[in-house]
Enzyme design. Structure first.
Site, PDB file in Angstrom:
ATOM      1  N   GLU A   4     -74.514  -1.591 -88.351  1.00  0.00           N
ATOM      2  CA  GLU A   4     -73.858  -1.807 -89.649  1.00  0.00           C
ATOM      3  C   GLU A   4     -74.341  -3.167 -90.129  1.00  0.00           C
ATOM      4  O   GLU A   4     -73.823  -4.206 -89.752  1.00  0.00           O
ATOM      5  CB  GLU A   4     -72.335  -1.815 -89.511  1.00  0.00           C
ATOM      6  N   ASP A  52     -55.364  16.203 -84.696  1.00  0.00           N
ATOM      7  CA  ASP A  52     -54.330  15.725 -83.770  1.00  0.00           C
ATOM      8  C   ASP A  52     -53.925  16.858 -82.829  1.00  0.00           C
ATOM      9  O   ASP A  52     -53.244  17.791 -83.229  1.00  0.00           O
ATOM     10  CB  ASP A  52     -53.132  15.253 -84.612  1.00  0.00           C
ATOM     11  N   ASP A  57     -70.851  -2.487 -85.021  1.00  0.00           N
ATOM     12  CA  ASP A  57     -70.005  -3.011 -86.085  1.00  0.00           C
ATOM     13  C   ASP A  57     -70.437  -4.427 -86.471  1.00  0.00           C
ATOM     14  O   ASP A  57     -70.738  -5.240 -85.595  1.00  0.00           O
ATOM     15  CB  ASP A  57     -68.559  -3.029 -85.564  1.00  0.00           C
ATOM     16  N   ASP A  69     -56.775  12.511 -82.268  1.00  0.00           N
ATOM     17  CA  ASP A  69     -57.066  12.075 -80.897  1.00  0.00           C
ATOM     18  C   ASP A  69     -58.340  12.762 -80.396  1.00  0.00           C
ATOM     19  O   ASP A  69     -58.910  13.628 -81.073  1.00  0.00           O
ATOM     20  CB  ASP A  69     -55.867  12.357 -79.968  1.00  0.00           C
ATOM     21  N   ASP A  99     -48.571  14.021 -82.391  1.00  0.00           N
ATOM     22  CA  ASP A  99     -47.833  12.811 -82.780  1.00  0.00           C
ATOM     23  C   ASP A  99     -48.208  12.321 -84.179  1.00  0.00           C
ATOM     24  O   ASP A  99     -47.849  11.218 -84.579  1.00  0.00           O
ATOM     25  CB  ASP A  99     -48.067  11.696 -81.751  1.00  0.00           C
TER      26      ASP A  99
HETATM   27  C1  NOJ Z   1     -66.672  -2.669 -90.373  1.00  0.00           C
HETATM   28  C2  NOJ Z   1     -65.797  -1.496 -90.086  1.00  0.00           C
HETATM   29  O1  NOJ Z   1     -66.419  -0.337 -90.577  1.00  0.00           O
HETATM   30  C3  NOJ Z   1     -64.486  -1.782 -90.760  1.00  0.00           C
HETATM   31  O2  NOJ Z   1     -63.651  -0.662 -90.782  1.00  0.00           O
HETATM   32  C4  NOJ Z   1     -63.852  -2.958 -90.072  1.00  0.00           C
HETATM   33  O3  NOJ Z   1     -62.662  -3.312 -90.752  1.00  0.00           O
HETATM   34  C5  NOJ Z   1     -64.790  -4.156 -90.068  1.00  0.00           C
HETATM   35  N1  NOJ Z   1     -66.133  -3.812 -89.718  1.00  0.00           N
HETATM   36  C6  NOJ Z   1     -64.314  -5.205 -89.089  1.00  0.00           C
HETATM   37  O4  NOJ Z   1     -64.501  -4.741 -87.785  1.00  0.00           O
END
Ligand code: NOJ
Length: 509
Positions: A250, A21, A194, A29, A25
């Site tokens: 992912e 940070d 994601d 960041d 705050d």
């Molecule tokens: C996988 C991400 O790594 C996780 O942190 C997130 O909650 C879910 N996808 C939903 O986006």
């Protein structure tokens, strides 16, 4: 031809709000990331992956994006981002950013418009009575549908504040192609995608069979075949830029074969190999995962930790009397992983041997999983506690001043700061630096296959020509295979004997 940079890379995941940070705050960041880049270069990683820092109400730690083309003021500005990327590149570090295509935040302008009744076809709205349109459950618990006052329901595979996009709408495709270009133009080297297997849902949104929502291809929710066309298009965009831009998905699947579908030559470059992270501390389990991974023949990756799972130090120590065993195993597993062909993903704090923080009080917990399970599931805050950098008291150099970090850090972390470990040759940080240095020196000369060597039942020995890795998952010491030199071990090794919960790298003739 030389292998592309990502094939044998070590990528370090930065969960931005918990890394460093600079603004004071209590929340990490981009300027904080920038300040600490020399630490990462010294650690010896090749790339960083930044979890989302986009405009977001932060209901799900930024995986609820309200504007895909801007930095949330909590994390800084686009200028901070550009400066951070420039410094990273200067230091020889590549930069991967997260892209969240399955859902947006409910505060995204498209969803706000949808709430007003405009453009609902960008999301998955359905008519319904008092009951949800189907039986799908949210990954975070509870139904995957929320009903609006006008009677329509919308789908959210995660939190109600994360409505799922309708990928059968070409506008969604066009939007994400543009978002990719936006960040590629700013110089990013790749994307972490994601929920990459979630984008398409089966036509008609049929019920899931009762029981576990498996990630199988037959699931109406996950891994629909149509998703592959998205990645073919994305691949074309990535390939149209110079400099080996890449994408890592992912992708949760039930099998290595299903995973391999995403890695066809015209799709994603990599995907996370969660089987390794899910494996228990067992030579048989590790061997199965390694064999399954290597057999698919596509760019292997390895990961033990990320911002969604219990930290390995705690995971491997669960239920054990000896409190140091978890750390010993986490170090051994890490060394083993780093010896395997392919690339490795580390999670911030793994290099410090941080444990999961299990005793966070309910009132500070922020993961929606905690609230949605009525407090039954602790959620993922315990692996997201801000990093301890220096000093002997909170915030341990995480913030420049004596401010409270967004999650409290435990007092034991005084002994685990990066500063303290930097000056201790026996620390986990020193161990990681050494392992990464040796890996860098050797990697160009190592074959991309492994050969198993005979080993006692609870141990694994594998070799890549001049490098042999031995790991002992049993309770008895084992004799190391023949070698010229001990290069590094995760705990002291004497007289050629590998103690339990230890791994070693050997130079072999
Ligand atoms: C996988 C991400 O790594 C996780 O942190 C997130 O909650 C879910 N996808 C939903 O986006």
């Amino acid at each position: 031809m030389e292998a592309p940079w990502w094939r044998e890379a070590v990528v370090y995941e930065i969960y931005v709000r918990s890394f460093a940070d600079a603004s004071g705050d209590g929340v990490g960041d981009l300027a904080g990331v920038r300040q600490r880049l020399p630490y990462l270069a010294e650690l010896g990683v090749d790339a960083i992956w930044l979890a989302p820092f986009y405009r977001s109400p932060m209901t799900d730690g930024g995986y609820d994006v309200a504007d895909y083309r801007d930095v949330d003021p909590l994390f800084g500005t686009l200028a901070d981002f550009d400066a951070m990327v420039a410094d990273a590149h200067e230091l020889g570090l590549r930069v991967i950013v997260d892209i969240v295509p399955n859902h947006s935040s409910a505060e995204h302008p498209w969803f706000q418009a949808a709430l007003r009744g405009e453009g609902r076809e960008r999301y998955l709205f359905r008519e319904g009575g008092t009951r949800p349109p189907n039986n799908w459950q949210s990954v975070f618990g509870g139904p995957a549908w929320t009903r609006l006052p006008d009677g329509q329901w919308y789908l959210h595979l995660f939190d109600p504040s994360q409505p799922d996009f309708n990928w059968r709408n070409p506008e969604v495709h066009a939007e994400f192609l543009d978002v990719l270009r936006f960040w590629l133009d700013r110089g990013v080297d790749g994307f972490r995608i994601d929920v990459a297997m979630g984008l398409y849902k089966a036509e008609g949104l049929p019920d899931t069979p009762p029981g576990k929502q498996a990630f199988k291809a037959e699931s109406p929710i996950w891994g629909r075949p149509e998703v592959h066309e998205v990645y073919r298009q994305w691949r074309k965009v990535l390939d149209s830029y110079p400099g080996e831009r890449m994408a890592v998905g992912e992708v949760w699947t039930d099998s290595a074969e299903d995973l391999a579908l995403y890695l066809r030559p015209d799709e994603l470059h990599q995907s996370f190999n969660f089987a390794w992270l899910e494996a228990p501390w067992s030579a048989t389990a590790f061997r199965t995962v390694i064999d399954d991974t290597m057999v698919t023949g596509t760019a292997p990756t390895w990961v033990l930790s990320n911002h969604d799972v219990v930290r390995p130090v705690t995971r491997y120590g669960e239920g054990l009397v000896n409190s140091t065993t978890g750390l010993a195993r986490a170090r051994a597993a890490l060394l083993t992983m780093l010896a395997l062909p392919g690339s490795a993903y580390l999670y911030q704090g793994e290099e410090l041997g941080l444990p999961e923080v299990k005793d966070l009080p309910p009132e500070v917990r922020q993961d929606p999983v905690f609230a949605r399970s009525g407090g039954k599931i602790p959620g993922r805050d315990g692996c997201r506690v801000p990093l301890p950098w220096s000093g002997i008291a909170e915030p341990y150099g995480f913030s420049p001043e004596a401010v409270d970090p967004w999650l409290p850090q435990p007092p034991e972390w005084a002994a685990l700061t990066a500063e303290r470990q930097s000056s201790d040759p026996g620390s986990t940080l020193a161990f990681c630096r050494q392992a990464l240095r040796i890996r860098r020196e050797l990697r160009a000369s190592l074959p991309d296959r492994i050969t198993w060597l005979d080993s006692p039942e609870d141990a694994l020995f594998f070799t890549r020509d001049s490098l042999t890795c031995a790991v002992n998952c049993g309770t008895d010491p084992v004799r190391l295979p023949p070698h010229e030199e001990l290069l590094i071990s995760s705990a002291p090794v004497n007289d050629g004997i590998l103690p339990p919960d230890t791994a070693a790298w050997l130079r072999t003739p």
